[in-house]
Design an enzyme around this catalytic site. Structure first.
Site, PDB file in Angstrom:
ATOM      1  N   ASN A 175      -1.476   0.210  -4.978  1.00 34.39           N
ATOM      2  CA  ASN A 175      -0.841   0.236  -6.297  1.00 34.39           C
ATOM      3  C   ASN A 175      -0.476  -1.203  -6.650  1.00 34.39           C
ATOM      4  O   ASN A 175       0.492  -1.743  -6.125  1.00 34.39           O
ATOM      5  CB  ASN A 175       0.411   1.133  -6.225  1.00 34.39           C
ATOM      6  CG  ASN A 175       1.256   1.071  -7.488  1.00 34.39           C
ATOM      7  OD1 ASN A 175       0.812   0.554  -8.520  1.00 34.39           O
ATOM      8  ND2 ASN A 175       2.466   1.588  -7.410  1.00 34.39           N
ATOM      9  N   SER A 210       7.083  -0.030   1.644  1.00 32.04           N
ATOM     10  CA  SER A 210       7.041  -1.101   2.642  1.00 32.04           C
ATOM     11  C   SER A 210       6.051  -0.839   3.776  1.00 32.04           C
ATOM     12  O   SER A 210       6.317  -1.167   4.932  1.00 32.04           O
ATOM     13  CB  SER A 210       8.438  -1.379   3.202  1.00 32.04           C
ATOM     14  OG  SER A 210       9.300  -1.834   2.160  1.00 32.04           O
ATOM     15  N   HIS A 225       5.792   7.487 -10.646  1.00 32.04           N
ATOM     16  CA  HIS A 225       6.275   6.502  -9.678  1.00 32.04           C
ATOM     17  C   HIS A 225       7.766   6.242  -9.922  1.00 32.04           C
ATOM     18  O   HIS A 225       8.229   6.283 -11.069  1.00 32.04           O
ATOM     19  CB  HIS A 225       5.468   5.205  -9.824  1.00 32.04           C
ATOM     20  CG  HIS A 225       5.754   4.239  -8.730  1.00 32.04           C
ATOM     21  ND1 HIS A 225       6.856   3.421  -8.735  1.00 32.04           N
ATOM     22  CD2 HIS A 225       5.086   3.965  -7.574  1.00 32.04           C
ATOM     23  CE1 HIS A 225       6.860   2.693  -7.630  1.00 32.04           C
ATOM     24  NE2 HIS A 225       5.798   3.003  -6.910  1.00 32.04           N
ATOM     25  N   GLU A 272       9.432   3.653 -10.108  1.00 32.69           N
ATOM     26  CA  GLU A 272       9.715   2.587 -11.078  1.00 32.69           C
ATOM     27  C   GLU A 272       9.602   3.120 -12.505  1.00 32.69           C
ATOM     28  O   GLU A 272      10.343   2.717 -13.395  1.00 32.69           O
ATOM     29  CB  GLU A 272       8.770   1.400 -10.838  1.00 32.69           C
ATOM     30  CG  GLU A 272       9.171   0.642  -9.572  1.00 32.69           C
ATOM     31  CD  GLU A 272       8.025   0.002  -8.829  1.00 32.69           C
ATOM     32  OE1 GLU A 272       6.919  -0.148  -9.394  1.00 32.69           O
ATOM     33  OE2 GLU A 272       8.230  -0.346  -7.647  1.00 32.69           O
ATOM     34  N   GLU A 287       7.776   8.718  -1.405  1.00 32.73           N
ATOM     35  CA  GLU A 287       8.232   7.338  -1.391  1.00 32.73           C
ATOM     36  C   GLU A 287       9.745   7.292  -1.552  1.00 32.73           C
ATOM     37  O   GLU A 287      10.251   7.328  -2.683  1.00 32.73           O
ATOM     38  CB  GLU A 287       7.604   6.564  -2.553  1.00 32.73           C
ATOM     39  CG  GLU A 287       6.095   6.574  -2.544  1.00 32.73           C
ATOM     40  CD  GLU A 287       5.534   5.407  -3.347  1.00 32.73           C
ATOM     41  OE1 GLU A 287       4.804   4.609  -2.755  1.00 32.73           O
ATOM     42  OE2 GLU A 287       5.848   5.291  -4.543  1.00 32.73           O
ATOM     43  N   GLY A 306       9.413  -1.819  -1.708  1.00 27.20           N
ATOM     44  CA  GLY A 306       9.539  -3.248  -1.986  1.00 27.20           C
ATOM     45  C   GLY A 306      10.719  -3.906  -1.305  1.00 27.20           C
ATOM     46  O   GLY A 306      11.077  -5.034  -1.614  1.00 27.20           O
ATOM     47  N   LYS A 324       0.623  -2.438  -9.361  1.00 25.99           N
ATOM     48  CA  LYS A 324       1.754  -2.569 -10.300  1.00 25.99           C
ATOM     49  C   LYS A 324       1.419  -3.610 -11.380  1.00 25.99           C
ATOM     50  O   LYS A 324       0.265  -3.703 -11.789  1.00 25.99           O
ATOM     51  CB  LYS A 324       3.038  -2.900  -9.530  1.00 25.99           C
ATOM     52  CG  LYS A 324       3.287  -1.910  -8.375  1.00 25.99           C
ATOM     53  CD  LYS A 324       4.630  -2.041  -7.737  1.00 25.99           C
ATOM     54  CE  LYS A 324       4.765  -1.010  -6.618  1.00 25.99           C
ATOM     55  NZ  LYS A 324       6.080  -1.041  -5.980  1.00 25.99           N
TER      56      LYS A 324
HETATM   57  P1  PGA Z   1       5.727  -1.321  -1.534  1.00 24.28           P
HETATM   58  O1  PGA Z   1       5.525  -0.340  -2.786  1.00 24.28           O
HETATM   59  O2  PGA Z   1       4.589  -1.083  -0.589  1.00 24.28           O
HETATM   60  O3  PGA Z   1       5.709  -2.711  -2.114  1.00 24.28           O
HETATM   61  O4  PGA Z   1       7.041  -0.970  -0.918  1.00 24.28           O
HETATM   62  C1  PGA Z   1       5.075   0.977  -2.610  1.00 24.28           C
HETATM   63  C2  PGA Z   1       4.956   1.662  -3.959  1.00 24.28           C
HETATM   64  O5  PGA Z   1       5.794   1.416  -4.825  1.00 24.28           O
HETATM   65  O6  PGA Z   1       4.030   2.468  -4.195  1.00 24.28           O
END
Ligand code: PGA
Length: 252
Positions: free
Chosen positions: A9, A213, A94, A96, A166, A172, A11
């Site tokens: 992903n 992560s 997601h 976010e 998640e 992140g 983003k």
């Molecule tokens: P990350 O993000 O691997 O940077 O923690 C995962 C995601 O948001 O799908």
């Protein structure tokens, strides 16, 4: 058994030129791995370019969002038929998008329905916040997200749906959930909720990824868990070596 799906992903990252470079750098490594389904989810603007680069390979393409209407006066939105020209997958809900763009279980539900209707496989993201986790509410929150996000959706085979678990506090932050903890939540909460919606046989085929992560050095731990069928990778999917390393971990 279920084939693991490792998805990147991207983003809000990568211009078309940068996307071209990244795919060129990672494609040989991705193609060399068998037994894992590989997926890239670049921003909308890079989809056609990446689609061209992936042609003839076994790497799939996905988008990071879509709108539930299929056409009309909805300035700035992108529809399922537009994506279905290039993509096999679409990420929906997601954390976010839930946190910054007002998405709810209801909007997730509308988006999942339109994705399925146009032959796109939704990757439906669920997960509790740190506050919810510390209050002991992870199970309640995640089961509600799965149920309300997927109610009345025409999931037919189970191959046509992916869930990404998640935990929001792991995204992140460099602070991944424990593999055992994620496995338990999938086994005790996500799968039973799916069984309630779609029955046993379909649920057996639904892949549930872990996200948050995931890095080359912790990926294997997650992939060893019986309920974890791959990963949704953010930060580490922006580096060719790291993403290929995670895909390799899923194969072994
Ligand atoms: P990350 O993000 O691997 O940077 O923690 C995962 C995601 O948001 O799908």
């Amino acid at each position: 058994m279920r084939t693991p799906l490792v998805a990147g992903n991207w983003k809000l990252n990568k211009t078309v030129a940068e996307a071209r470079q990244l795919v060129t750098d990672m494609l040989p490594g991705l193609r060399a791995v068998n037994g894992v389904e590989k997926l890239l989810c670049p921003p909308y603007t890079a989809l056609t370019t990446v689609a061209g680069l992936l042609e003839g390979s076994d790497v799939a393409l996905g988008a990071q969002n879509l709108y539930w209407e299929t056409e009309g006066a909805f300035t700035g939105e992108i529809s399922a038929p537009m994506l279905a020209e290039f993509c096999q997958y679409v990420i929906i809900g997601h954390s976010e998008r839930r946190a910054y763009f007002g998405e709810t279980d209801e909007t997730v539900n509308r988006k999942v329905k339109v994705a399925l209707a146009h032959g796109l496989t939704p990757i439906v993201c669920v997960g509790e916040t740190l506050e919810e986790n510390e209050a002991g509410r992870a199970a309640e929150v995640v089961s509600r997200q799965v149920r309300d996000g997927l109610v009345d959706c025409s999931v037919i085979t189970g191959n046509d749906l992916v869930i990404a678990y998640e935990p929001v506090w792991a995204i992140g932050t460099g602070r991944a959930a424990t593999a055992e903890g994620a496995n338990l939540l999938i086994r005790n909460v996500i799968r039973p909720t799916l069984v309630g919606l779609f029955g046993d046989e379909v649920t057996q085929r639904v892949r549930v990824q872990y996200g948050g992560s995931v890095k080359p050095d912790n990926a294997a731990e997650f992939f060893r868990q019986p309920e974890i069928d791959g990963a949704l990778v953010g930060g580490a999917s922006l580096k060719a070596d790291a993403f290929v390393g995670i895909v390799e971990a899923a194969a072994s």
